[in-house]
Design a protein around this motif. Structure first.
Motif, PDB file in Angstrom:
ATOM      1  N   GLU A 177      29.659  -4.552   8.673  1.00  0.00           N
ATOM      2  CA  GLU A 177      30.923  -4.400   7.939  1.00  0.00           C
ATOM      3  C   GLU A 177      30.704  -4.956   6.547  1.00  0.00           C
ATOM      4  N   TYR A 178      31.203  -4.239   5.557  1.00  0.00           N
ATOM      5  CA  TYR A 178      31.076  -4.691   4.171  1.00  0.00           C
ATOM      6  C   TYR A 178      32.257  -5.611   3.907  1.00  0.00           C
ATOM      7  N   THR A 179      31.964  -6.888   3.836  1.00  0.00           N
ATOM      8  CA  THR A 179      33.072  -7.834   3.895  1.00  0.00           C
ATOM      9  C   THR A 179      32.834  -9.041   2.994  1.00  0.00           C
ATOM     10  N   VAL A 180      33.898  -9.819   2.804  1.00  0.00           N
ATOM     11  CA  VAL A 180      33.761 -11.058   2.066  1.00  0.00           C
ATOM     12  C   VAL A 180      34.247 -12.172   2.981  1.00  0.00           C
ATOM     13  N   GLU A 181      33.577 -13.306   2.934  1.00  0.00           N
ATOM     14  CA  GLU A 181      33.957 -14.407   3.825  1.00  0.00           C
ATOM     15  C   GLU A 181      34.416 -15.601   2.999  1.00  0.00           C
ATOM     16  N   LYS A 203      31.103  -9.508  -1.797  1.00  0.00           N
ATOM     17  CA  LYS A 203      30.958  -8.827  -0.499  1.00  0.00           C
ATOM     18  C   LYS A 203      29.505  -8.628  -0.086  1.00  0.00           C
ATOM     19  N   PHE A 204      29.304  -8.515   1.207  1.00  0.00           N
ATOM     20  CA  PHE A 204      27.972  -8.185   1.739  1.00  0.00           C
ATOM     21  C   PHE A 204      28.155  -7.571   3.125  1.00  0.00           C
ATOM     22  N   TYR A 205      27.083  -7.005   3.670  1.00  0.00           N
ATOM     23  CA  TYR A 205      27.146  -6.453   5.029  1.00  0.00           C
ATOM     24  C   TYR A 205      26.867  -7.565   6.023  1.00  0.00           C
ATOM     25  N   ASN A 206      27.780  -7.774   6.949  1.00  0.00           N
ATOM     26  CA  ASN A 206      27.584  -8.811   7.958  1.00  0.00           C
ATOM     27  C   ASN A 206      26.807  -8.232   9.148  1.00  0.00           C
ATOM     28  N   SER A 207      26.709  -8.996  10.235  1.00  0.00           N
ATOM     29  CA  SER A 207      25.852  -8.521  11.328  1.00  0.00           C
ATOM     30  C   SER A 207      26.449  -7.324  12.075  1.00  0.00           C
ATOM     31  N   ARG A 219       0.860  -1.190   0.000  1.00  0.00           N
ATOM     32  CA  ARG A 219       0.000   0.000   0.000  1.00  0.00           C
ATOM     33  C   ARG A 219       0.893   1.235   0.000  1.00  0.00           C
ATOM     34  N   ASP A 220       0.655   2.135  -0.961  1.00  0.00           N
ATOM     35  CA  ASP A 220       1.566   3.276  -1.128  1.00  0.00           C
ATOM     36  C   ASP A 220       1.641   4.118   0.137  1.00  0.00           C
ATOM     37  N   TYR A 221       2.814   4.626   0.410  1.00  0.00           N
ATOM     38  CA  TYR A 221       3.149   5.518   1.533  1.00  0.00           C
ATOM     39  C   TYR A 221       3.168   4.776   2.877  1.00  0.00           C
ATOM     40  N   HIS A 222       2.945   3.447   2.839  1.00  0.00           N
ATOM     41  CA  HIS A 222       2.774   2.721   4.100  1.00  0.00           C
ATOM     42  C   HIS A 222       4.124   2.518   4.811  1.00  0.00           C
ATOM     43  N   THR A 223       3.995   2.070   6.047  1.00  0.00           N
ATOM     44  CA  THR A 223       5.104   1.871   6.975  1.00  0.00           C
ATOM     45  C   THR A 223       6.156   0.900   6.436  1.00  0.00           C
ATOM     46  N   VAL A 224       7.421   1.171   6.768  1.00  0.00           N
ATOM     47  CA  VAL A 224       8.489   0.246   6.402  1.00  0.00           C
ATOM     48  C   VAL A 224       9.320  -0.087   7.634  1.00  0.00           C
ATOM     49  N   ASN A 225       9.426  -1.366   7.901  1.00  0.00           N
ATOM     50  CA  ASN A 225      10.314  -1.837   8.972  1.00  0.00           C
ATOM     51  C   ASN A 225      11.276  -2.817   8.344  1.00  0.00           C
ATOM     52  N   MET A 226      12.545  -2.584   8.562  1.00  0.00           N
ATOM     53  CA  MET A 226      13.501  -3.593   8.092  1.00  0.00           C
ATOM     54  C   MET A 226      14.793  -3.466   8.876  1.00  0.00           C
ATOM     55  N   GLY A 227      15.487  -4.583   8.992  1.00  0.00           N
ATOM     56  CA  GLY A 227      16.755  -4.577   9.696  1.00  0.00           C
ATOM     57  C   GLY A 227      17.810  -3.850   8.875  1.00  0.00           C
ATOM     58  N   GLU A 228      18.864  -3.421   9.553  1.00  0.00           N
ATOM     59  CA  GLU A 228      19.904  -2.664   8.851  1.00  0.00           C
ATOM     60  C   GLU A 228      20.613  -3.533   7.806  1.00  0.00           C
ATOM     61  N   GLY A 229      20.691  -4.842   8.074  1.00  0.00           N
ATOM     62  CA  GLY A 229      21.338  -5.736   7.114  1.00  0.00           C
ATOM     63  C   GLY A 229      20.602  -5.717   5.779  1.00  0.00           C
ATOM     64  N   GLU A 230      19.286  -5.844   5.827  1.00  0.00           N
ATOM     65  CA  GLU A 230      18.499  -5.833   4.591  1.00  0.00           C
ATOM     66  C   GLU A 230      18.578  -4.460   3.917  1.00  0.00           C
ATOM     67  N   LEU A 231      18.534  -3.426   4.746  1.00  0.00           N
ATOM     68  CA  LEU A 231      18.636  -2.071   4.204  1.00  0.00           C
ATOM     69  C   LEU A 231      19.941  -1.924   3.416  1.00  0.00           C
ATOM     70  N   ARG A 232      21.028  -2.354   4.034  1.00  0.00           N
ATOM     71  CA  ARG A 232      22.341  -2.143   3.407  1.00  0.00           C
ATOM     72  C   ARG A 232      22.605  -3.106   2.254  1.00  0.00           C
ATOM     73  N   ASN A 233      22.097  -4.321   2.367  1.00  0.00           N
ATOM     74  CA  ASN A 233      22.383  -5.302   1.312  1.00  0.00           C
ATOM     75  C   ASN A 233      21.457  -5.177   0.112  1.00  0.00           C
ATOM     76  N   VAL A 234      20.245  -4.671   0.338  1.00  0.00           N
ATOM     77  CA  VAL A 234      19.262  -4.681  -0.758  1.00  0.00           C
ATOM     78  C   VAL A 234      18.826  -3.276  -1.184  1.00  0.00           C
ATOM     79  N   TYR A 235      18.474  -2.439  -0.231  1.00  0.00           N
ATOM     80  CA  TYR A 235      17.803  -1.183  -0.599  1.00  0.00           C
ATOM     81  C   TYR A 235      18.761  -0.016  -0.840  1.00  0.00           C
ATOM     82  N   LEU A 236      19.915  -0.013  -0.165  1.00  0.00           N
ATOM     83  CA  LEU A 236      20.839   1.117  -0.329  1.00  0.00           C
ATOM     84  C   LEU A 236      21.744   1.051  -1.569  1.00  0.00           C
ATOM     85  N   PRO A 237      22.212  -0.136  -1.978  1.00  0.00           N
ATOM     86  CA  PRO A 237      23.223  -0.146  -3.040  1.00  0.00           C
ATOM     87  C   PRO A 237      22.871   0.618  -4.330  1.00  0.00           C
ATOM     88  N   PRO A 238      21.626   0.579  -4.812  1.00  0.00           N
ATOM     89  CA  PRO A 238      21.368   1.353  -6.036  1.00  0.00           C
ATOM     90  C   PRO A 238      21.622   2.856  -5.847  1.00  0.00           C
TER      91      PRO A 238
END
Ligand code: NOJ
Length: 748
Positions: free
Chosen positions: A719-723, A712-716, A221-240
């Motif tokens: 940190e932007y890291t590779v394992e 690479k990805f953001y760990n818990s 639903r447009d304009y609706h609430t968003v809750n997400m962990g920082e990991g998802e934010l950094r790995n999925v929503y921020l990179p673009p």
């Protein structure tokens, strides 16, 4: 007053002389110096003015606010205007700013140039379906050329919101569900709009929007609430957004949503910490439309004054349509609730953009009636739009080689969108002409078939319960050898504030298809779709012989679609977003997590597994899917080494053979899977793609290079890291495959 103006003019003349055209970089000290000298002449009120934007209301993209904008411009209380265009119209406003304000600072004109300005290209989700970054850059360049010739300096694009919920209407404006593909398109859009040199009058400022998380609105639903962990934010929503910054984007726009309890427009973490401190972004940030005022409704500010303070404290520079900065910034500074320096920073960033565009050298630089006349709807641009429509369509199914169409047949062309020139442009069609400029599918058919072999009937409306025109559709189909049905959504069913709880074809369109299928069980039916989101096509899939997803293909859409249907262009589009079986599977996307109880491959019905009782977990059409009239075979995947280190790179190659009867383009996709991580990793991740051309019978070997950076990805700990560990890898023509190859990343 006159004396002040005269002395300013002397200063301005100095600027004009010293400001030679040149390529400008973000760190350009000369420009900062010029801004600083101008700011020394400015009062607090005038500086605040630069942080204010109003709508001219010539296009409506939000609630109109009845403020007297012209008098604000005269007072120097406005720095930018949106929703005004044409050389003539922008000149009138610019003359007021330049001649009637104390300092003569030119206005900045912004507009939603989302997928074209007058020549409308396919909607952004369609552009992403082409996976053709050169084409996205080229068409954005064209859009910038047309818009700038009409007085526009700034587009509110690209929209970089990763979106995994087809109920959300704005899924149409982005590049779909994937972080890698969206990031790649971000670069292409920014390069296209801004070109190499902002000083060039054919380039415009781009704006990365909506920062951030807007695509994850609850329940779609447009304009609706968003809750997400920082990991998802950094790995999925921020990179673009980071990709847009790396490509040099000059501006950002806030998102309407709250993120974890803090509305984006007042979110210090997003703007101060991430955007400015981590990413060192130097451009300016504009709010979305009336977003400062909306902090009150969010329950985050008690009144507009507090909202103004919260937004400024979060690091937001320009207020779009809230009147908040204009009304409250001055008193907030005077009473010490905000520092004047905060206003200075915001003003400085806006002025810097105006300098970079060259508006202080010539405020009318983008305002040129002759250029406007010669640029808009150029033949070359219309041809480019036709090509984009063809490369953006996705062939979802094609049983028994139903397509391409045989030109010797009689064809019934049926459906509410078959002869449409209005919806075909899609939502956010800027200044596009919905009253007849566009080419319909019917127009396209006329280029391939004599009129006496095309039988047209509308059949029904897009969204209506009536069936009275079914009879005419059936009698029309009766005259033909086969049926092409053009169905879909109304253009207003996607875009802003256009969420749907059902993603089926609206109205009686599926009933029309059923009626035709019942009456003509043996006739081939091709379904062409125009829509702004993935649809639930589970019924249509069973009733048709072929389906072409054309999205909303733009001004020349009907011609581009006909080129595909008749085989002039062999379809090459691939889905940038998953098509679910039904709305109950949402959110569904290819790069999900495995869970602790995935369904076993050999026994999907086993109890106590992560599945549905009534439908399979798999989608109807997966991400990356798209057929061709030919067949591509992938073989001989080889890795240059079975192991890789942090500092070396590995090459993955594959042979792709065109095994069919047509020449064509294929989009080869590189996927990896990090099998074990300190935080769980998706089952598949797109890490590269290439669009290649193969003549029939031809084989090409293509290579992808993989290095630690790709893994690479953001760990818990964020940190932007590779394992180190084992990775699976594949190169395929869709995300629907099983991995067969692995390599190891060594810990050295
Ligand atoms: C609201 C939309 O969310 C945004 O994307 C757009 O740029 C502004 N309105 C201006 O029209």
């Amino acid at each position: 007053m006159k004396i002040i103006k005269a002395s300013f003019l002397t200063v301005l003349i100095f600027f004009v002389i010293s400001c030679q055209p040149k390529k400008v970089g973000l760190q350009d000290n000369d420009y900062y110096k010029k801004v600083d000298s101008l700011m020394k002449l400015m009062t607090l009120q005038e500086k605040i003015g630069q942080t204010v934007m109003y709508s001219g209301g010539w296009s409506v993209t939000g609630p109109i606010i009845s403020d007297n904008n012209i008098s604000y411009i005269k007072n120097g209380d406005v720095g930018a205007m949106l929703n005004v265009y044409t050389a003539e119209g922008t000149r009138k406003l610019q003359e007021i700013a330049v001649n009637e304000t104390r300092l003569g600072i030119p206005l900045l004109f912004g507009y939603d140039v989302i997928h074209g300005f007058k020549t409308i290209f396919p909607i952004n989700l369609a552009a992403a379906s082409s996976w053709d970054l050169d084409d996205i850059e080229k068409t954005s360049r064209i859009a910038a050329d047309e818009a700038s010739s009409s007085g526009i300096h700034w587009t509110f694009a690209p929209m970089l919101d990763v979106a995994r919920d087809p109920r959300w209407g704005r899924i149409s404006e982005g590049a779909g569900e994937d972080v890698f593909l969206t990031s790649k398109t971000a670069e292409a859009y920014v390069k296209g709009f801004q070109g190499d040199n902002l000083y060039d009058k054919t380039t415009i400022l781009a704006c990365a929007k909506h920062f951030v998380g807007y695509g994850a609105a609850q329940a779609g639903r447009d304009y609706h609430t968003v809750n997400m962990g920082e990991g998802e934010l950094r790995n999925v929503y921020l990179p673009p957004f980071k990709a847009a910054i790396d490509a040099g984007v000059e501006t950002f726009m806030t998102a309407f949503n709250e993120l974890n309890g803090v509305p984006a427009t007042a979110n210090k973490f997003l703007y101060k910490e991430i955007l400015r401190n981590e990413w060192k972004f130097n451009g300016f940030v504009v709010t979305d439309y009336t977003a400062i005022n909306e902090l009150i409704k969010h329950g985050f500010a008690k009144d507009a004054k507090e909202a103004t303070k919260l937004a400024m404290n979060a690091g937001i520079d320009m207020d779009m349509m809230s009147s908040a900065n204009r009304k409250y910034l001055s008193s907030l500074v005077k009473e010490g609730s905000l520092q004047e320096n905060q206003v200075n920073e915001a003003c400085r960033r806006v002025l810097l953009a105006k300098y970079k565009l060259g508006l202080f050298d010539n405020p009318y630089k983008y305002i040129d009636k002759d250029r406007e006349k010669n640029t808009i709807y150029k033949r070359e641009y219309l041809n480019a739009a036709r090509h984009s429509a063809a490369i953006s369509s996705v062939l979802l199914k094609n049983d028994a080689r139903t397509l391409p169409l045989n030109k010797t047949q009689k064809i019934a062309l049926i459906g509410p969108l078959a002869n449409d020139k209005r919806h075909i442009l899609g939502n956010w069609a800027a200044a596009g002409d919905r009253k007849g400029k566009a080419a319909s599918v019917y127009d396209g058919f006329k280029e391939y078939l004599p009129k006496n072999r095309i039988f047209y009937a509308k059949g029904c409306e897009i969204d209506s319960k009536e069936k009275e025109n079914f009879t005419k559709a059936i009698s029309t189909a009766n005259k033909a050898d086969m049926i092409v049905l053009v169905l879909g959504e109304d253009y207003n069913m996607s875009g802003e504030a256009a969420s749907r709880s059902s993603i089926k074809l609206p109205g009686n369109q599926t009933s029309l298809l059923k009626a035709l299928r019942n009456k003509f069980p043996k006739k081939k039916i091709v379904l062409v779709l125009m829509n702004g989101r993935p649809l639930d096509l589970s019924e249509e899939e069973l009733l048709t012989d072929a389906i072409l997803e054309a999205w909303f293909p733009g001004t020349m859409g009907g011609l581009g679609i006909a080129d595909v249907l008749f085989g002039t262009y062999n379809p090459s589009g691939k889905l940038p977003v998953t098509f679910p079986r039904n709305v109950g599977q949402i959110p569904i996307y290819y790069n999900m997590k495995n869970t602790g109880r995935p369904i076993p491959e050999n026994n999907p019905k086993q109890d106590y597994k992560s599945n549905y009782l009534d439908i399979p977990n798999t989608p109807l059409y997966p991400f990356g899917h798209g057929l061709s009239y030919t067949k591509f075979t992938y073989s001989n995947v080889t890795l240059s080494s079975k192991s890789n280190t942090y500092s070396s790179s590995l090459e993955a190659t594959v042979d792709i053979k065109n095994d069919g009867d047509y020449d064509g383009f294929e989009i080869a996709q590189l996927y990896i899977h990090d099998k074990v991580g300190s935080v769980t990793r998706p089952v598949k991740e797109l890490k590269g793609f290439k669009k290649i051309f193969l003549k029939k019978g031809e084989t090409k070997t293509i290579t992808f290079t993989i290095n630690a950076e790709n893994l690479k990805f953001y760990n818990s700990n964020m940190e932007y890291t590779v394992e180190p560990g084992e990775f699976e890898i594949a190169i395929q023509g869709s995300s629907d495959f099983k991995f067969k190859n692995t390599f190891v990343l060594e810990d050295i």
